[in-house]
Design a protein around this motif. Structure first.
Motif, short mmCIF file in Angstrom:
data_model
loop_
_atom_site.label_atom_id
_atom_site.label_comp_id
_atom_site.label_asym_id
_atom_site.label_seq_id
_atom_site.Cartn_x
_atom_site.Cartn_y
_atom_site.Cartn_z
N VAL A 441 0.85 -1.20 0.00
CA VAL A 441 0.00 0.00 0.00
C VAL A 441 0.88 1.25 0.00
O VAL A 441 0.64 2.20 -0.74
CB VAL A 441 -0.94 -0.02 1.22
N MET A 442 1.92 1.22 0.83
CA MET A 442 2.84 2.36 0.88
C MET A 442 3.60 2.50 -0.43
O MET A 442 3.77 3.62 -0.95
CB MET A 442 3.83 2.15 2.03
N SER A 443 4.07 1.39 -0.98
CA SER A 443 4.81 1.43 -2.23
C SER A 443 3.99 2.04 -3.35
O SER A 443 4.44 2.94 -4.06
CB SER A 443 5.25 0.01 -2.61
N SER A 444 2.75 1.58 -3.50
CA SER A 444 1.88 2.11 -4.54
C SER A 444 1.58 3.59 -4.32
O SER A 444 1.53 4.37 -5.28
CB SER A 444 0.57 1.30 -4.57
N THR A 445 1.40 3.98 -3.06
CA THR A 445 1.14 5.38 -2.75
C THR A 445 2.30 6.28 -3.15
O THR A 445 2.12 7.33 -3.77
CB THR A 445 0.88 5.54 -1.24
N LEU A 446 3.53 5.85 -2.84
CA LEU A 446 4.70 6.66 -3.17
C LEU A 446 4.94 6.77 -4.66
O LEU A 446 5.48 7.78 -5.14
CB LEU A 446 5.94 6.06 -2.50
N TYR A 447 4.51 5.76 -5.41
CA TYR A 447 4.73 5.77 -6.85
C TYR A 447 3.67 6.56 -7.61
O TYR A 447 3.86 6.87 -8.79
CB TYR A 447 4.78 4.34 -7.40
N THR A 448 2.53 6.86 -6.98
CA THR A 448 1.43 7.49 -7.72
C THR A 448 1.02 8.86 -7.18
O THR A 448 0.99 9.84 -7.93
CB THR A 448 0.20 6.57 -7.72
N VAL A 449 0.68 8.95 -5.90
CA VAL A 449 0.03 10.15 -5.37
C VAL A 449 0.90 11.41 -5.52
O VAL A 449 0.41 12.44 -5.99
CB VAL A 449 -0.38 9.95 -3.89
N PRO A 450 2.20 11.40 -5.15
CA PRO A 450 2.99 12.64 -5.33
C PRO A 450 3.05 13.11 -6.77
O PRO A 450 3.00 14.32 -7.04
CB PRO A 450 4.38 12.23 -4.81
N PHE A 451 3.14 12.18 -7.72
CA PHE A 451 3.20 12.58 -9.13
C PHE A 451 1.83 13.05 -9.63
O PHE A 451 1.74 13.91 -10.50
CB PHE A 451 3.73 11.42 -9.97
N ASN A 452 0.77 12.48 -9.07
CA ASN A 452 -0.57 13.01 -9.36
C ASN A 452 -0.69 14.46 -8.90
O ASN A 452 -1.30 15.29 -9.57
CB ASN A 452 -1.64 12.15 -8.68
N LEU A 453 -0.13 14.75 -7.74
CA LEU A 453 -0.18 16.12 -7.22
C LEU A 453 0.64 17.07 -8.10
O LEU A 453 0.22 18.21 -8.34
CB LEU A 453 0.34 16.15 -5.78
N ILE A 454 1.80 16.62 -8.59
CA ILE A 454 2.57 17.43 -9.53
C ILE A 454 1.74 17.76 -10.76
O ILE A 454 1.70 18.91 -11.23
CB ILE A 454 3.86 16.68 -9.95
N ALA A 455 1.04 16.75 -11.29
CA ALA A 455 0.18 16.97 -12.46
C ALA A 455 -0.94 17.95 -12.14
O ALA A 455 -1.29 18.81 -12.96
CB ALA A 455 -0.39 15.64 -12.94
N GLU A 456 -1.51 17.86 -10.94
CA GLU A 456 -2.58 18.78 -10.54
C GLU A 456 -2.05 20.21 -10.42
O GLU A 456 -2.72 21.16 -10.84
CB GLU A 456 -3.17 18.34 -9.20
N TYR A 457 -0.87 20.38 -9.86
CA TYR A 457 -0.29 21.71 -9.73
C TYR A 457 -0.06 22.35 -11.11
O TYR A 457 -0.38 23.52 -11.33
CB TYR A 457 1.04 21.65 -8.98
N HIS A 458 0.48 21.55 -12.03
CA HIS A 458 0.71 22.07 -13.38
C HIS A 458 -0.61 22.40 -14.08
O HIS A 458 -0.71 23.40 -14.78
CB HIS A 458 1.50 21.07 -14.20
N ARG A 459 -1.59 21.55 -13.88
CA ARG A 459 -2.89 21.80 -14.53
C ARG A 459 -3.50 23.09 -14.00
O ARG A 459 -4.05 23.90 -14.77
CB ARG A 459 -3.82 20.62 -14.24
N GLU A 460 -3.41 23.31 -12.69
CA GLU A 460 -3.95 24.52 -12.08
C GLU A 460 -3.25 25.77 -12.63
O GLU A 460 -3.91 26.77 -12.96
CB GLU A 460 -3.78 24.45 -10.57
N GLU A 461 -1.94 25.72 -12.75
CA GLU A 461 -1.20 26.86 -13.27
C GLU A 461 -1.54 27.14 -14.73
O GLU A 461 -1.68 28.30 -15.14
CB GLU A 461 0.30 26.61 -13.11
N GLU A 462 -1.69 26.07 -15.52
CA GLU A 462 -2.04 26.25 -16.93
C GLU A 462 -3.44 26.85 -17.07
O GLU A 462 -3.68 27.70 -17.93
CB GLU A 462 -1.96 24.91 -17.65
N GLN A 463 -4.37 26.43 -16.22
CA GLN A 463 -5.72 26.99 -16.27
C GLN A 463 -5.72 28.46 -15.88
O GLN A 463 -6.42 29.27 -16.50
CB GLN A 463 -6.64 26.19 -15.34
N ASN A 464 -4.94 28.82 -14.86
CA ASN A 464 -4.86 30.23 -14.46
C ASN A 464 -4.31 31.09 -15.58
O ASN A 464 -4.78 32.21 -15.82
CB ASN A 464 -3.98 30.36 -13.21
N GLN A 465 -3.30 30.59 -16.27
CA GLN A 465 -2.71 31.35 -17.36
C GLN A 465 -3.66 31.47 -18.54
O GLN A 465 -3.77 32.52 -19.16
CB GLN A 465 -1.40 30.71 -17.80
N SER A 466 -4.38 30.39 -18.85
CA SER A 466 -5.31 30.43 -19.98
C SER A 466 -6.49 31.35 -19.70
O SER A 466 -7.09 31.89 -20.63
CB SER A 466 -5.81 29.01 -20.29
#
Length: 535
Positions: A441-466
């Motif tokens: 459970v921990m292994s899967s969490t470390l491999y997915t959730v932080p990178f999902n958050l990176i994608a969310e941060y980039h998406r939010e910034e792109e939406q603000n700029q657009s």
């Protein structure tokens, strides 16, 4: 950010700017606008995940064989820590540099794939050195002393090279996924990555547990080490080739808005696009009125890019990263410190604490044979961890709509902390093996959730700029992924230096699981309080 598209000719035909832009200077990225990359099929995303399967398979083989190999060549115990210390130090120092460089790579093959291929070749070379180095040295040298010395040197070099490359390759793979996928496909792709990471680890551990010496392959290739090198290379090279052919990238040089003069200023902000001048300027219609003189200046400035892209400037950029990125990196560091504290010493814990064996006893004694039995069962526990990681990565997709990324992040740290704590309190064989499923459970969490958050941060910034709003300057995904994955190397340095000291002070390896539980529960509080989640 340059993103690929699978139907460039159709897109170009509908581009209202196609009449004014020279065809040779245009890029598919110009036609995407605010629409982003197209949706990717499940087959394409599965193909993209094959690299994670191959990498984790090789990792598992290393975990099963590297200690016997080091012992067989006569490596002194005083050098063990050096072997595991060099690789994470190199990775921590160089990974952000390579991440930034891949953001601006102008290879006709794309930005990420040249780096992935190069690191894949280095992984195979590292495996060749640590699994076959002793055999090659024995065939070339006659002096026993020289053979021992060179066998130790080559084996250590192989272990360091493999670890460095295998850790390093994760960042470009994640950045590659982010570049070529829509936001929905990024989430799906990360789940497939975690799924195949678990499957690759499980198959690798199972393959390493087989006695290959009496088999046909053992007879043909000469030893068990050569058999594992053959199988690992075959699996990794085949799956890496599938990954590299999965989704096309758009070359950065193809887009005329990317050919502006580079690096006229120092790096002032974390991966900044506006302030650096090194990479992607804002995409406006005026950017396409680039004269031939400017193109010549851009081409002539290429050597300057390599000269000015220094570790010092990148350190300054990372230090000034936005606060929510910094908190995410700290949470990733805490998680990997807890996870590695347990995983790197788990088989030794099984042998000494659960089975009450003695690794320092005579090799023909009952105590030592009991310890070996515990190590063997510990390997099966790691196999359970890998299988549960694959299963949980699939279940995450169903849980995400109900508990969100914050819930997934918190639950992963909490279950791992409770599981390792219970193992320390009740070191029973069957309960320990059952609780190994929580490691996954921990292994899967470390491999997915932080990178999902990176994608969310980039998406939010792109939406603000657009939307014309004021937002932070966009950053290259490569340096963001590299900064995040460099926390794995830093965690390995902390674990390698700190846990050895704690074990010596406590006089027992039970401190390993106690430390893992404590750090993980601290991580629970951190991800709940400090990490920012995009609504």
């Amino acid at each position: 950010m340059v993103l690929s598209k699978e139907t460039p000719h159709q897109a170009a035909a509908t581009d209202p700017r196609s009449t004014s832009d020279p065809p040779r200077e245009r890029s598919v990225a110009d036609t995407e606008g605010t629409h982003g990359p197209p949706r990717r099929s499940t087959g394409r995303l599965v193909m993209h995940s094959m690299a994670m399967f191959g990498r984790e398979f090789c990792y598992a083989v290393e975990a099963a064989y590297v200690t016997p190999v080091l012992l067989s060549v006569g490596l002194p115990r005083s050098l063990y820590s050096l072997v595991w210390f060099i690789s994470p130090v190199l990775g921590f120092v160089l990974q952000p540099v390579a991440g930034s460089a891949s953001d601006h790579c102008r290879s006709p093959w794309g930005r990420r794939r040249p780096y992935i291929l190069s690191l894949g070749v280095m992984m195979v070379l590292g495996m060749a050195l640590y699994l076959n180095g002793d055999t090659v040295v024995s065939a070339l040298l006659k002096s026993p002393r020289e053979r021992r010395t060179w066998a130790i040197v080559i084996t250590m070099l192989g272990v360091v090279l493999f670890d460095f490359s295998a850790d390093f390759i994760d960042g470009p793979i994640k950045a590659y996924l982010f570049d070529v996928c829509s936001h929905q496909d990024k989430e799906r792709g990360l789940h497939y990555h975690a799924l195949f990471t678990g499957l690759g680890g499980a198959l690798g551990y199972a393959t390493g547990a087989i006695d290959w010496q009496p088999t046909f392959l053992g007879f043909l290739l000469g030893s068990e080490f050569q058999v594992m090198f053959f199988i690992s290379t075959l699996v990794f090279v085949g799956f890496l080739a599938i990954h590299l052919c999965s989704i096309p990238e758009t070359p950065l040089i193809a887009n005329n808005q990317e050919t502006k003069p580079l690096l006229k200023h120092e790096l002032y902000e974390y991966g900044s696009i506006e302030k650096i001048g090194n990479g992607h300027l804002k995409s406006t219609l005026e950017d396409h009125d680039l004269s031939s003189v400017a193109l010549e200046e851009a081409n002539s400035s290429e050597p300057e890019v390599q000269k000015r892209m220094t570790l010092s400037s990148l350190v300054k950029a990372i230090v000034s990263m936005p606060l929510h990125y910094r908190y995410l990196c700290v949470s990733h560091l805490i998680g990997w410190t807890a996870f590695l504290s347990n995983m790197l010493f788990f088989t030794d814990f099984m042998g000494q604490i659960v089975y009450q064996g003695n690794p320092y006893a005579s090799h023909d004694s009952t105590s030592y044979l009991t310890y070996e039995r515990g190590v063997e069962i510990g390997c099966w526990g790691l196999c359970i961890n890998a299988v549960s990681s694959a299963v949980y990565s699939y279940l995450q997709k169903g849980l995400l709509p109900y508990i969100g990324l914050k819930g997934l992040y918190f639950v992963g740290y909490l279950l791992f902390g409770l599981g390792t704590g219970l193992i320390a309190l009740f070191p029973n064989v069957y309960s320990t093996l059952a609780l190994c499923s929580l490691f996954g459970v921990m292994s899967s969490t470390l491999y997915t959730v932080p990178f999902n958050l990176i994608a969310e941060y980039h998406r939010e910034e792109e939406q603000n700029q657009s939307n014309g709003g004021k937002s932070e300057d966009s950053r290259g995904k490569g340096i963001d992924c590299a900064a995040l994955t460099s926390m794995v190397q830093l965690a390995q340095i902390i674990v390698g230096v700190g846990l050895g000291f704690l074990v010596n002070v406590a006089g027992s390896v039970i401190v390993v699981v106690i430390s893992a539980s404590t750090v993980s529960l601290i991580g629970c509080c951190f991800v709940a309080i400090f990490v920012r989640y995009v609504e």
